[in-house]
Design an enzyme around this catalytic site. Structure first.
Site, short mmCIF file in Angstrom:
data_model
loop_
_atom_site.label_atom_id
_atom_site.label_comp_id
_atom_site.label_asym_id
_atom_site.label_seq_id
_atom_site.Cartn_x
_atom_site.Cartn_y
_atom_site.Cartn_z
N ARG A 16 0.80 -1.22 0.00
CA ARG A 16 0.00 0.00 0.00
C ARG A 16 0.84 1.29 0.00
O ARG A 16 0.33 2.37 -0.23
CB ARG A 16 -0.96 -0.02 1.21
CG ARG A 16 -2.05 -1.07 1.08
CD ARG A 16 -2.74 -1.38 2.39
NE ARG A 16 -1.96 -2.30 3.24
CZ ARG A 16 -2.37 -2.77 4.41
NH1 ARG A 16 -3.54 -2.42 4.89
NH2 ARG A 16 -1.60 -3.60 5.11
N ALA A 422 41.90 43.99 -7.76
CA ALA A 422 40.54 43.75 -8.26
C ALA A 422 40.60 43.25 -9.69
O ALA A 422 41.36 43.76 -10.50
CB ALA A 422 39.73 45.04 -8.17
C1 UD1 Z 1 -1.71 -6.46 11.32
C2 UD1 Z 1 -2.57 -7.38 12.16
C3 UD1 Z 1 -3.84 -6.63 12.58
C4 UD1 Z 1 -3.48 -5.38 13.33
C5 UD1 Z 1 -2.49 -4.52 12.52
C6 UD1 Z 1 -1.97 -3.42 13.40
C7 UD1 Z 1 -2.18 -9.66 11.36
C8 UD1 Z 1 -2.70 -10.78 10.58
N1 UD1 Z 1 -2.93 -8.55 11.39
O1 UD1 Z 1 -2.42 -6.15 10.14
O2 UD1 Z 1 -4.62 -7.45 13.44
O3 UD1 Z 1 -4.63 -4.63 13.62
O4 UD1 Z 1 -1.37 -5.30 12.07
O5 UD1 Z 1 -1.25 -2.47 12.68
O6 UD1 Z 1 -1.12 -9.76 11.95
N2 UD1 Z 1 5.01 -8.97 7.79
C9 UD1 Z 1 5.99 -9.92 7.65
N3 UD1 Z 1 5.75 -11.02 6.89
C10 UD1 Z 1 4.57 -11.23 6.27
C11 UD1 Z 1 3.55 -10.26 6.43
C12 UD1 Z 1 3.80 -9.14 7.22
O7 UD1 Z 1 7.09 -9.77 8.20
O8 UD1 Z 1 4.44 -12.27 5.61
C13 UD1 Z 1 5.28 -7.77 8.61
C14 UD1 Z 1 5.16 -6.49 7.81
O9 UD1 Z 1 6.43 -6.13 7.26
C15 UD1 Z 1 4.67 -5.49 8.84
C16 UD1 Z 1 3.95 -6.34 9.87
O10 UD1 Z 1 4.33 -7.68 9.64
O11 UD1 Z 1 5.73 -4.80 9.47
C17 UD1 Z 1 2.43 -6.21 9.78
O12 UD1 Z 1 2.02 -6.56 8.49
P1 UD1 Z 1 0.84 -5.79 7.75
O13 UD1 Z 1 0.64 -6.40 6.44
O14 UD1 Z 1 1.07 -4.34 7.81
O15 UD1 Z 1 -0.40 -6.18 8.71
P2 UD1 Z 1 -1.76 -5.41 8.86
O16 UD1 Z 1 -2.61 -5.68 7.70
O17 UD1 Z 1 -1.51 -3.99 9.18
CA CA Z 2 0.29 -2.71 9.22
#
Ligand code: UD1
Ligand code: CA
Length: 453
Positions: A16, A422
């Site tokens: 995003r 100068a």
């Molecule tokens: C996540 C939570 C959600 C919470 C929100 C808070 C889950 C399933 N959902 O959603 O409940 O409200 O954070 O901000 O956990 N990442 C990895 N590997 C992956 C996927 C993600 O390392 O395979 C890391 C991303 O880099 C990021 C973090 O995990 O730093 C969160 O991932 P993101 O996709 O932002 O989760 P949200 O949809 O925000």
């Molecule tokens: Ca997030």
């Protein structure tokens, strides 16, 4: 003593953000998002940190350095899958594990401390931070039972309308008892979206009768997750405001706080006044009793006491004390301005040292030069440092007087107390106490009255 370790989830792409840069490397207050998280963990005395990397992992490792441990996650199958990757490093090596999303940069060490204490006191297998934001869209909703106990997290993608109506959300910060965490992580099953959700552990624990503790964070900003550039700008605003307030409470005057943009990495001593529209970034330090701005940009520079910088740009430079720059000057990388130097308007310096009390009032370029003490650099003086192929050095001795519009064709040396007339084009060395005049300049004896300059 309970031993703690942390897992920072930073393997995601951050789709995003619509960026080539991995999300966690976007900067807030001059510092990468994930670095904010790691620093907060350090301040909360959690020293052992495993960062889970995946998308552009080399970039993330490079940015964060070797002092941390890394686990690779490929492919990225969700937050639960990410946490699994830290198991080989941490299992058996910590009693308690704090798992935190790499995209919650505004978290403070005080909140982490409070959570850790609550986790140990309550004896819960999971303690998580929750909050009630003004807009819960996109976040995991906290499901509580009739007694108010946390019994699950419903991700928005899977949530029924009645669950979407819940306004308490998951912040992405959790403490787990390690002996419970490792085997249960393996029990996660793919969600409808194909990912392993770390958040499914909450339901697993609750269903098996384990205690889950939810700690509500009052200030929803603090646990704001950064998913897109609108969030990024909002977080920047919060970090800027924190930095401004900290500096003001430490004795720095910000005449118009809203227009002072100061990185969290900058240090400014008391009784310095920051005037409107000023940016201070990177590893910058500024001594006391300075006046900076209006309309100035200072990056990665060291500035002493009692300096004044007006409507100018200073980059990777060092200014000793009582230095004045501007308006409208550019002090570039490798400039060193000794105590008492005055650079007036439309001056540019680069890779040059200007000695004590040297004055360069108007329209000059000094590059690759070593200028002595008490030198007068007349209006329009230029070091012609580049011959089209190589850069050459100019050396000017103490007390020299460089006449207006002198062209110093490098490599060239102007001796101590020497004078250039100068408009002279100086392409040969000028001995000490001599005068150089004309085009090209010829060396003459100095007329006595010029000693009074
Ligand atoms: C996540 C939570 C959600 C919470 C929100 C808070 C889950 C399933 N959902 O959603 O409940 O409200 O954070 O901000 O956990 N990442 C990895 N590997 C992956 C996927 C993600 O390392 O395979 C890391 C991303 O880099 C990021 C973090 O995990 O730093 C969160 O991932 P993101 O996709 O932002 O989760 P949200 O949809 O925000
Ligand atoms: Ca997030």
């Amino acid at each position: 003593m309970t031993s703690w370790a942390a897992i920072v989830l930073a393997a995601g792409k951050g789709t995003r953000m619509k960026s080539r840069l991995p999300k966690v490397l976007h900067c807030i207050g001059g510092k990468e998002m994930v670095r904010h998280v790691i620093d907060a963990l350090g301040q909360a005395s959690i020293q052992r940190v495993v960062v889970v990397v995946g998308h552009e992992s080399a970039l993330v490792r490079d940015a964060l350095g070797d002092a941390l441990e890394y686990a690779e996650q490929a492919p990225q199958l969700g937050t639960g899958h990410a946490a699994q990757q830290a198991r080989p490093i941490l299992e058996g090596r910590a009693d308690q594990v704090l798992v935190i999303n790499g995209d919650v940069p505004l978290i403070t060490s005080q909140t982490l401390d409070k959570m850790v204490r609550r986790h140990l006191e309550s004896g819960a297998v999971i303690t998580l931070l929750t909050t009630v934001p003004s807009d819960p869209a996109g976040l995991g909703r906290i499901v509580r039972d009739g007694n108010g106990e946390v019994v699950g997290i419903m991700e928005e993608k899977e949530a029924a309308p009645s669950e979407k109506a819940l306004c308490e959300v998951n912040s992405g910060v959790y403490c787990f008892g390690a002996t419970w965490l490792w085997p249960n992580l393996e029990r996660l099953r793919r969600s409808g979206s194909g990912e392993l959700y770390l958040t499914d552990l909450i339901g697993l624990a609750a269903r098996s009768g384990q205690k889950v503790e939810g700690v509500v964070v009052q200030d929803a900003d603090e646990v704001m997750g950064i998913n897109n550039r609108v969030h990024l700008a909002a977080a920047e605003g919060v970090v800027q405001q924190r930095t401004r307030e900290k500096l003001m409470l430490e004795g720095v005057t910000l005449v118009d706080p809203a227009s002072a943009f100061i990185d969290a990495t900058a240090r400014i001593a008391p009784d310095t006044v920051i005037l409107p529209n000023t940016m201070i970034s990177g590893e910058t330090s500024i001594g006391g009793d300075c006046e900076i701005g209006p309309n100035s940009v200072i990056r990665d520079s060291r500035i002493g006491r009692h300096c004044r910088i007006t409507a100018s740009v200073i980059e990777e430079a060092t200014l000793e004390n009582e230095v004045e720059v501007g308006p409208f000057s550019h002090i570039r990388a490798g400039s060193y301005l000794a105590t008492g130097v005055h650079v007036g308007n439309f001056g540019e310096t680069k890779q040059s040292r200007l000695g004590r009390n040297t004055r360069m009032g108007h329209f000059s370029y000094i590059g690759d030069a070593e200028i002595g003490d008490e030198v007068n650099i007349g209006a329009g003086t230029i070091t012609c440092n580049y011959d089209g192929v190589t850069k050459h050095r100019t050396v000017v001795g103490d007390h020299a007087f460089i006449g207006s519009d002198s062209m110093l064709v490098a490599p060239v040396r102007i001796g101590e107390r020497a004078v250039t007339g100068a408009g002279s084009v100086v392409n040969k060395d000028v001995p000490a106490d001599k005068l150089a005049v004309g085009v090209p300049a010829r060396i003459r004896a100095k007329r006595p009255r010029q000693d009074t300059y």
